[in-house]
Write a protein that holds these residues in place. Structure first.
Motif, PDB file in Angstrom:
ATOM      1  N   LEU A 124      29.045  -0.441  67.920  1.00  0.00           N
ATOM      2  CA  LEU A 124      29.157  -0.917  69.294  1.00  0.00           C
ATOM      3  C   LEU A 124      29.914   0.065  70.182  1.00  0.00           C
ATOM      4  N   ASP A 144      25.900 -14.321  73.645  1.00  0.00           N
ATOM      5  CA  ASP A 144      24.521 -13.958  73.935  1.00  0.00           C
ATOM      6  C   ASP A 144      23.751 -13.570  72.688  1.00  0.00           C
ATOM      7  N   HIS A 156      35.417  -1.666  75.583  1.00  0.00           N
ATOM      8  CA  HIS A 156      35.320  -3.073  75.937  1.00  0.00           C
ATOM      9  C   HIS A 156      36.607  -3.644  76.512  1.00  0.00           C
ATOM     10  N   ARG A 168      24.421  -2.949  77.426  1.00  0.00           N
ATOM     11  CA  ARG A 168      24.820  -4.254  76.898  1.00  0.00           C
ATOM     12  C   ARG A 168      23.723  -4.884  76.046  1.00  0.00           C
ATOM     13  N   GLU A 192      29.376 -11.221  74.758  1.00  0.00           N
ATOM     14  CA  GLU A 192      28.367 -10.543  73.950  1.00  0.00           C
ATOM     15  C   GLU A 192      28.105 -11.301  72.650  1.00  0.00           C
ATOM     16  N   GLU A 199      35.255  -9.450  77.405  1.00  0.00           N
ATOM     17  CA  GLU A 199      33.842  -9.065  77.399  1.00  0.00           C
ATOM     18  C   GLU A 199      33.215  -9.324  76.028  1.00  0.00           C
ATOM     19  N   ARG A 226      23.914  -3.666  72.568  1.00  0.00           N
ATOM     20  CA  ARG A 226      25.047  -4.218  71.815  1.00  0.00           C
ATOM     21  C   ARG A 226      24.752  -5.646  71.363  1.00  0.00           C
ATOM     22  N   VAL A 227      24.170  -6.433  72.246  1.00  0.00           N
ATOM     23  CA  VAL A 227      23.804  -7.811  71.881  1.00  0.00           C
ATOM     24  C   VAL A 227      22.744  -7.799  70.786  1.00  0.00           C
TER      25      VAL A 227
END
Length: 261
Positions: free
Chosen positions: A113, A201, A190, A119, A198, A194, A122-123
């Motif tokens: 990550l 999600d 990060h 983003r 993530e 935050e 990363r998700v």
């Protein structure tokens, strides 16, 4: 598998062979090990070490009796990790893991990550970790704090240089860090809160967050503490007592987020 050539070049230099074994970076290693030993299911659980580098954590996990498979996009890392007793290693991308659903008891993302500036990527990596872990298994992800680059720049004296100030102030605003040093680090930093969005999600429960180094990595004499057996244990205990204090999470250079799937 698509890897930023600059990131690949950074790691092909071999810095991960020794980074966590010397100097104040040992604090990151020791605290990561400390949190994992307290949170992982007992050995011989199956651990998927995603982006595990040269196997610095896979090595001790295997020695503790865990069944460890390391996946990393850097050929040098896979070659080095493959030579470790009890560790299997292969090339792969955290966003598209080459493993069946529910194969692992725990999935570790102790680096991927850092290098996914988008983003959505990363998700996706977190979602892949969730897919790879059985119900009731563990997902653990590491993050670099949004404030780490600026803290480190002051510690090292780089902030007096215009190009460093520009890079680190940009990172504060955007999370994107591109070191002005030749072949320097580039990645994503990060904010502590935050991380929660993530994980959500990616379909993961809210994680417990751990600040690994606290403020201690910024102390000028931290090496002396780590070199002395008795003082090292006192330092680790102090860091453990502060590890989940919300007001101190961001001062750590690195954070871990741990959740049960």
């Amino acid at each position: 598998m698509i890897v930023d050539p600059a990131v690949l070049g950074y790691y092909e230099r071999g810095g991960e062979l020794t980074r966590l074994r010397h100097g104040r970076n040992r604090l990151e290693f020791l605290r990561t090990r400390d949190v994992l030993l307290r949170t992982l299911p007992p050995a011989p659980a199956r651990v998927l070490d995603v982006g595990g580098g040269t196997g610095v954590h896979a090595e001790w996990l295997a020695a503790e009796g865990y069944v460890v498979e390391l996946i990393d996009p850097v050929p040098l890392h896979v070659r080095e990790a493959s030579a470790l007793p009890g560790v299997t290693a292969r090339l792969g991308d955290a966003r598209d893991l080459p493993v069946p659903d529910g194969e692992a008891d725990a999935a570790l993302l102790l680096g991927p990550l850092y290098h996914l500036p988008e983003r959505a990527d990363r998700v996706r990596a977190l979602s892949e970790a969730r897919r790879a872990v059985r119900p009731g298994g563990l997902v653990v992800a590491a993050f670099i704090s949004r404030y780490a680059a600026l803290h480190d720049s002051v510690y090292r004296g780089y902030l007096t240089r215009d190009e460093h100030r520009v890079a680190e102030y940009h990172a504060l605003e955007t999370g994107l860090i591109i070191s002005p040093r030749e072949m320097g680090f580039r990645g994503y930093l990060h904010e502590p809160d935050e991380i929660l969005g993530e994980f959500a999600d990616a379909g993961l429960p809210e994680p417990r967050r751990y600040g690994l180094e606290g403020a201690f990595w910024l102390y000028g004499d931290v090496d002396d503490w780590l070199d002395d057996d008795e003082r090292r244990e006192l330092l680790l205990d102090a860091a453990r007592r502060l590890e989940s204090e919300p007001s101190l999470l961001g001062v750590s250079g690195h954070l871990l987020a741990v959740t049960i799937v």
